[in-house]
Design an enzyme around this catalytic site. Structure first.
Site, PDB file in Angstrom:
ATOM      1  N   TRP A  86      71.718 -59.483  71.206  1.00 35.35           N
ATOM      2  CA  TRP A  86      70.958 -59.186  72.418  1.00 35.35           C
ATOM      3  C   TRP A  86      71.895 -59.315  73.622  1.00 35.35           C
ATOM      4  CZ3 TRP A  86      68.109 -63.085  75.710  1.00 35.35           C
ATOM      5  CH2 TRP A  86      67.234 -62.451  76.595  1.00 35.35           C
TER       6      TRP A  86
ATOM      7  N   ASP B 260      67.913 -68.651  67.979  1.00 41.88           N
ATOM      8  CA  ASP B 260      67.067 -67.935  68.927  1.00 41.88           C
ATOM      9  C   ASP B 260      65.941 -67.300  68.117  1.00 41.88           C
ATOM     10  OD1 ASP B 260      65.900 -66.328  70.800  1.00 41.88           O
ATOM     11  OD2 ASP B 260      67.705 -65.199  71.324  1.00 41.88           O
TER      12      ASP B 260
ATOM     13  N   ALA C  47      62.593 -65.356  68.724  1.00 42.18           N
ATOM     14  CA  ALA C  47      61.761 -64.722  69.762  1.00 42.18           C
ATOM     15  C   ALA C  47      60.682 -63.832  69.158  1.00 42.18           C
ATOM     16  CB  ALA C  47      62.639 -63.912  70.709  1.00 42.18           C
TER      17      ALA C  47
ATOM     18  N   LYS D 109      56.525 -62.560  73.047  1.00 42.41           N
ATOM     19  CA  LYS D 109      56.166 -61.449  72.168  1.00 42.41           C
ATOM     20  C   LYS D 109      54.968 -61.801  71.291  1.00 42.41           C
ATOM     21  CE  LYS D 109      60.403 -60.434  73.537  1.00 42.41           C
ATOM     22  NZ  LYS D 109      61.028 -59.328  74.169  1.00 42.41           N
TER      23      LYS D 109
HETATM   24  C1  LMR Z   1      64.516 -56.939  74.627  1.00 42.60           C
HETATM   25  O1  LMR Z   1      65.478 -57.254  73.938  1.00 42.60           O
HETATM   26  O2  LMR Z   1      64.227 -55.769  74.889  1.00 42.60           O
HETATM   27  C2  LMR Z   1      63.619 -58.023  75.189  1.00 42.60           C
HETATM   28  O3  LMR Z   1      64.022 -59.270  74.767  1.00 42.60           O
HETATM   29  C3  LMR Z   1      63.441 -57.940  76.644  1.00 42.60           C
HETATM   30  C4  LMR Z   1      64.595 -58.429  77.414  1.00 42.60           C
HETATM   31  O4  LMR Z   1      64.424 -59.375  78.170  1.00 42.60           O
HETATM   32  O5  LMR Z   1      65.698 -57.857  77.288  1.00 42.60           O
END
Ligand code: LMR
Length: 394
Positions: A127, A208, A210, A243
């Protein structure tokens, strides 16, 4: 002073949200930011959240400050949701944070405070906000291979070879489930090997999580996190409620620190609370209270779990439909990995040029690294995407 500021790099996920909104075309498909959408393209407030909010409006007698760590009942409920007794409760320090990102940020600050020399190892890819925050904080960072461009699964041999370079005290950041951005996840046997490596290297895992409940189910998605926590001395966990409770804008998350023994909890907890005080003082409370109400009220919890399960199964169905449509169009099984991936995302593993071609020709918006939000699809847009994938030469 402001003239000394420099333009900052745009976050590629958030830039995509803006580009999608600015596109005047009627027929466009948003597969960008990780927000759940139903078949009509809406992000509804979950039923249990609405009911918990109504209860709060009715019953809440004060909005005076909570503690720096947030409401202890939220910590208890979340520790139970994520760890479910896999470690003794009295070994876990925890603070509420503004969302999962807040938990990541506070966890990284804690690492910087406790072990300034430690490198944080990230999966490649990960991410984008992970490396962005780490760089901002000036923390040493390294990466490990993760995605196999050929199979679109995990390059486990590459991952383990790279993690062989971990030094004692380094931190390995792992996605608990539903890897973002790839959708490719480790098997249970591979997690066991990672745990053995963590122990052999005397490294600290930072998990992590999420998307608990979006992959294989609430318990199955936490299984790896529970296995890691149960198998190591120390561990950090950042969990998001954005989420799985659909409360994105309420900014609800938690940082947990699993300590070697109960005697270290007071110090760890105190340091986490101190960091909260420095950064934002008290964590947001509304979303946390909604989550606590849901998790501790059996009727609401059952309804929440049922709705989350509908969401999960809906995404699995979309994955299956997309893989089938691509099989029909290409007469091959080579897109079956889309059905095997889990969670909100899948990475097509294509070039940015192909991603751009799909955007320009067909109005399909996915992140430049070819990450698609599967929840952005529906029965009408699946054939559009499948055709665009084939036409782009993926
Ligand atoms: C994503 O990866 O799209 C989400 O976690 C939103 C973000 O904050 O980037």
């Amino acid at each position: 002073m402001f003239e000394h500021l420099k333009d900052q790099p745009a976050d590629k996920i958030l830039a995509l949200v803006a580009a999608y909104r600015a596109d005047p075309r009627e027929a466009k498909v948003d597969l960008g930011v990780g927000v759940y959408k139903d078949a009509s393209g809406n992000t509804p407030v979950m039923r249990a959240v609405k009911r918990a909010e109504a209860m709060l409006v009715e019953q809440q007698a004060t909005k005076a400050y909570t503690g720096l760590a947030g409401d202890p009942a939220f910590s208890d409920a979340m520790i139970d949701l994520v760890l479910a007794g896999s470690v003794p409760r009295d070994r876990v320090a925890a603070v509420a944070t503004p969302g999962g990102t807040g938990a990541i940020r506070q966890g990284l600050e804690l690492i910087k405070m406790a072990a300034p020399q430690a490198r944080v190892w990230l999966s490649n890819p990960t991410w984008p906000n992970h490396p962005s925050i780490i760089k901002y904080l000036g923390i040493p960072m390294a990466d490990y291979r993760y995605f196999d461009a050929e199979t679109r699964g995990v390059d486990f041999a590459g991952m383990m070879a790279d993690l062989d370079g971990v030094a004692p005290g380094d931190v390995i950041l792992l996605h608990g489930c539903c890897h973002n951005p790839t959708g490719a996840n480790l098997t249970e046997a591979q997690w066991q090997e990672v745990i053995a490596l963590i122990k052999a290297k005397r490294a600290i895992p930072f998990i992590d999580i999420a998307y608990q409940g979006f992959g294989d189910g609430l318990a199955a998605d936490a299984a790896a996190t529970r296995m890691v926590a149960g198998g190591v001395d120390e561990c950090l966990i950042a969990a998001s409620c954005s989420k799985n409770f659909g409360i994105y804008r309420e900014r609800t998350g938690i940082l947990m620190g699993l300590c070697r023994d109960a005697g270290q909890v007071k110090l760890t907890q105190g340091s986490m609370a101190y960091l909260n005080r420095q950064n934002f003082s008290f964590p947001p409370d509304h979303g946390a209270r909604v989550v606590t109400t849901i998790l501790t009220t059996p009727e609401l919890r059952a309804d929440w779990e049922a709705e989350l399960e509908e969401v999960r199964l809906g995404m699995l169905d979309l994955r299956g439909q997309l893989a089938d449509e691509l099989k029909r169009l290409t007469n091959s099984d080579r897109f079956n990995y889309l059905a095997d991936h889990r969670g909100m995302f899948s990475r097509l593993g294509t070039t940015p040029e192909m991603v751009e071609k799909m955007r320009a020709d067909s109005g399909i918006y996915m992140v430049g690294d070819s990450r698609m939000n599967i929840a952005g699809l529906n029965a009408e847009t699946i054939p559009v995407l499948a055709r665009a994938i084939v036409e782009a030469g993926v």
